[in-house]
Write a protein that holds these residues in place. Structure first.
Motif, mmCIF file in Angstrom:
data_model
loop_
_atom_site.group_PDB
_atom_site.id
_atom_site.type_symbol
_atom_site.label_atom_id
_atom_site.label_comp_id
_atom_site.label_asym_id
_atom_site.label_seq_id
_atom_site.Cartn_x
_atom_site.Cartn_y
_atom_site.Cartn_z
ATOM 1 N N ALA A 32 42.364 36.665 49.965
ATOM 2 C CA ALA A 32 41.410 36.469 48.873
ATOM 3 C C ALA A 32 42.139 36.192 47.560
ATOM 4 C CB ALA A 32 40.501 37.693 48.737
ATOM 5 N N LEU A 33 43.270 36.850 47.349
ATOM 6 C CA LEU A 33 44.078 36.591 46.157
ATOM 7 C C LEU A 33 44.634 35.172 46.173
ATOM 8 C CD1 LEU A 33 45.963 39.994 45.856
ATOM 9 C CD2 LEU A 33 44.481 39.002 44.088
ATOM 10 N N GLU A 34 45.007 34.710 47.355
ATOM 11 C CA GLU A 34 45.527 33.340 47.462
ATOM 12 C C GLU A 34 44.482 32.322 47.019
ATOM 13 O OE1 GLU A 34 46.757 33.238 51.523
ATOM 14 O OE2 GLU A 34 48.754 34.084 51.100
ATOM 15 N N THR A 179 33.177 42.502 48.757
ATOM 16 C CA THR A 179 33.882 43.412 47.853
ATOM 17 C C THR A 179 35.359 43.032 47.754
ATOM 18 O OG1 THR A 179 32.350 45.199 48.390
ATOM 19 C CG2 THR A 179 34.438 45.823 47.377
ATOM 20 N N THR A 180 35.955 42.632 48.867
ATOM 21 C CA THR A 180 37.346 42.178 48.855
ATOM 22 C C THR A 180 37.502 40.975 47.931
ATOM 23 O OG1 THR A 180 37.767 43.026 51.090
ATOM 24 C CG2 THR A 180 39.208 41.250 50.303
ATOM 25 N N GLN A 181 36.555 40.053 47.977
ATOM 26 C CA GLN A 181 36.588 38.893 47.092
ATOM 27 C C GLN A 181 36.500 39.310 45.623
ATOM 28 O OE1 GLN A 181 37.130 35.692 47.822
ATOM 29 N NE2 GLN A 181 37.248 36.029 50.023
ATOM 30 N N THR A 182 35.642 40.283 45.335
ATOM 31 C CA THR A 182 35.508 40.778 43.960
ATOM 32 C C THR A 182 36.792 41.433 43.483
ATOM 33 O OG1 THR A 182 33.121 41.123 44.229
ATOM 34 C CG2 THR A 182 34.205 42.349 42.455
ATOM 35 N N ALA A 184 39.826 40.818 44.480
ATOM 36 C CA ALA A 184 40.829 39.783 44.260
ATOM 37 C C ALA A 184 40.549 39.005 42.975
ATOM 38 C CB ALA A 184 40.861 38.828 45.452
ATOM 39 N N THR A 185 39.300 38.643 42.760
ATOM 40 C CA THR A 185 38.936 37.888 41.555
ATOM 41 C C THR A 185 39.242 38.680 40.295
ATOM 42 O OG1 THR A 185 37.171 36.717 42.743
ATOM 43 C CG2 THR A 185 37.027 36.754 40.336
ATOM 44 N N ASN A 186 38.845 39.954 40.287
ATOM 45 C CA ASN A 186 39.064 40.782 39.103
ATOM 46 C C ASN A 186 40.538 41.094 38.884
ATOM 47 O OD1 ASN A 186 36.319 40.728 38.853
ATOM 48 N ND2 ASN A 186 35.982 42.902 39.289
ATOM 49 N N ALA A 187 41.271 41.310 39.973
ATOM 50 C CA ALA A 187 42.703 41.599 39.856
ATOM 51 C C ALA A 187 43.454 40.398 39.286
ATOM 52 C CB ALA A 187 43.282 41.987 41.212
ATOM 53 N N ALA A 188 43.156 39.206 39.796
ATOM 54 C CA ALA A 188 43.829 38.003 39.310
ATOM 55 C C ALA A 188 43.463 37.730 37.853
ATOM 56 C CB ALA A 188 43.461 36.805 40.184
ATOM 57 N N HIS A 189 42.203 37.928 37.510
ATOM 58 C CA HIS A 189 41.755 37.714 36.120
ATOM 59 C C HIS A 189 42.492 38.649 35.164
ATOM 60 C CE1 HIS A 189 39.076 37.010 32.720
ATOM 61 N NE2 HIS A 189 38.863 38.317 32.652
ATOM 62 N N LEU A 190 42.538 39.929 35.517
ATOM 63 C CA LEU A 190 43.193 40.907 34.654
ATOM 64 C C LEU A 190 44.696 40.654 34.582
ATOM 65 C CD1 LEU A 190 43.081 43.427 32.908
ATOM 66 C CD2 LEU A 190 43.128 44.809 35.003
ATOM 67 N N ALA A 191 45.306 40.290 35.703
ATOM 68 C CA ALA A 191 46.748 40.031 35.702
ATOM 69 C C ALA A 191 47.088 38.858 34.794
ATOM 70 C CB ALA A 191 47.236 39.766 37.126
#
Length: 202
Positions: A32-34, A179-182, A184-191
């Motif tokens: 999902a992060l990819e 939830t996994t998609q969420t 990943a999306t939030n982690a990448a955005h914050l990073a």
């Protein structure tokens, strides 16, 4: 799109090549992060000779320094753990204990080297306890400098006192997948935000 890296630390008790639900969910988070433009890798901790301790290097062949090097090169840390007796696995707890050393590791401006890094959690188990496990992990990860995004955990728990594992469930439950998609999306955005503007020096 800024270049981000992720490290998934799988804290299953099972060495490779044994199947592992924790490894499956951790890998799904990475996939999902990819989709968010993040590159990374999965490390199963028990495949390495990681020693107990609270320093960056316990010596005598300790392999934590190599894993730590990957962690320091990553923008996002994913801690994937099973639930055992209502707790994070002993491997997850050992990883958190080793991360305690980061409290005394700082950059030229006095910030912990983990400042500016995001951490999320993935939890699997055959009993309730995902909220308790994620709470323990969140507190420890935040205490050693990681930032937790909104909705920073994905999990699956099976029916109480049954034998079905997450890896046995097909297709992937829709709620866990979304939830996994969420996460990943939030982690990448914050990073990306932290990559552009890290925390100020203390």
């Amino acid at each position: 799109m800024t270049d981000l890296r992720a490290l998934v630390l799988v804290c299953t008790l099972k060495p490779s090549p044994s199947d592992s639900s924790s490894s499956l969910l951790g890998t799904q988070v990475l996939r999902a992060l990819e989709q968010q433009g993040v590159r990374g890798e999965v490390v199963r901790v028990v495949d390495h000779d990681v020693r107990f301790g609270v320093t960056t290097d316990e010596g005598d062949g300790d392999e934590w320094p190599q894993i730590r090097e990957k962690m320091l090169a990553a923008d996002i840390l994913v801690l994937a753990t099973p639930i055992w007796m209502g707790q994070p696995s002993s491997v997850a707890k050992m990883v958190l204990e080793r991360l305690d050393a980061e409290l005394s590791e700082t950059d030229d401006e006095g910030r912990m080297l983990t400042f500016g890094k995001v951490a999320v959690v993935a939890v699997v188990g055959n009993e309730d306890g995902a909220h308790h496990v994620s709470a323990e992990c969140f507190q420890a990860l935040n205490d050693v400098g990681f930032t937790i995004p909104a909705n920073g955990v994905t999990y699956w728990v099976g029916e109480a006192m049954q034998a079905t594992d997450y890896q046995d469930v097909s297709p992937t439950p829709e709620k866990t997948e979304s939830t996994t998609q969420t996460v990943a999306t939030n982690a990448a955005h914050l990073a990306r935000l932290l990559q552009e503007a890290n925390y100020p020096a203390g």
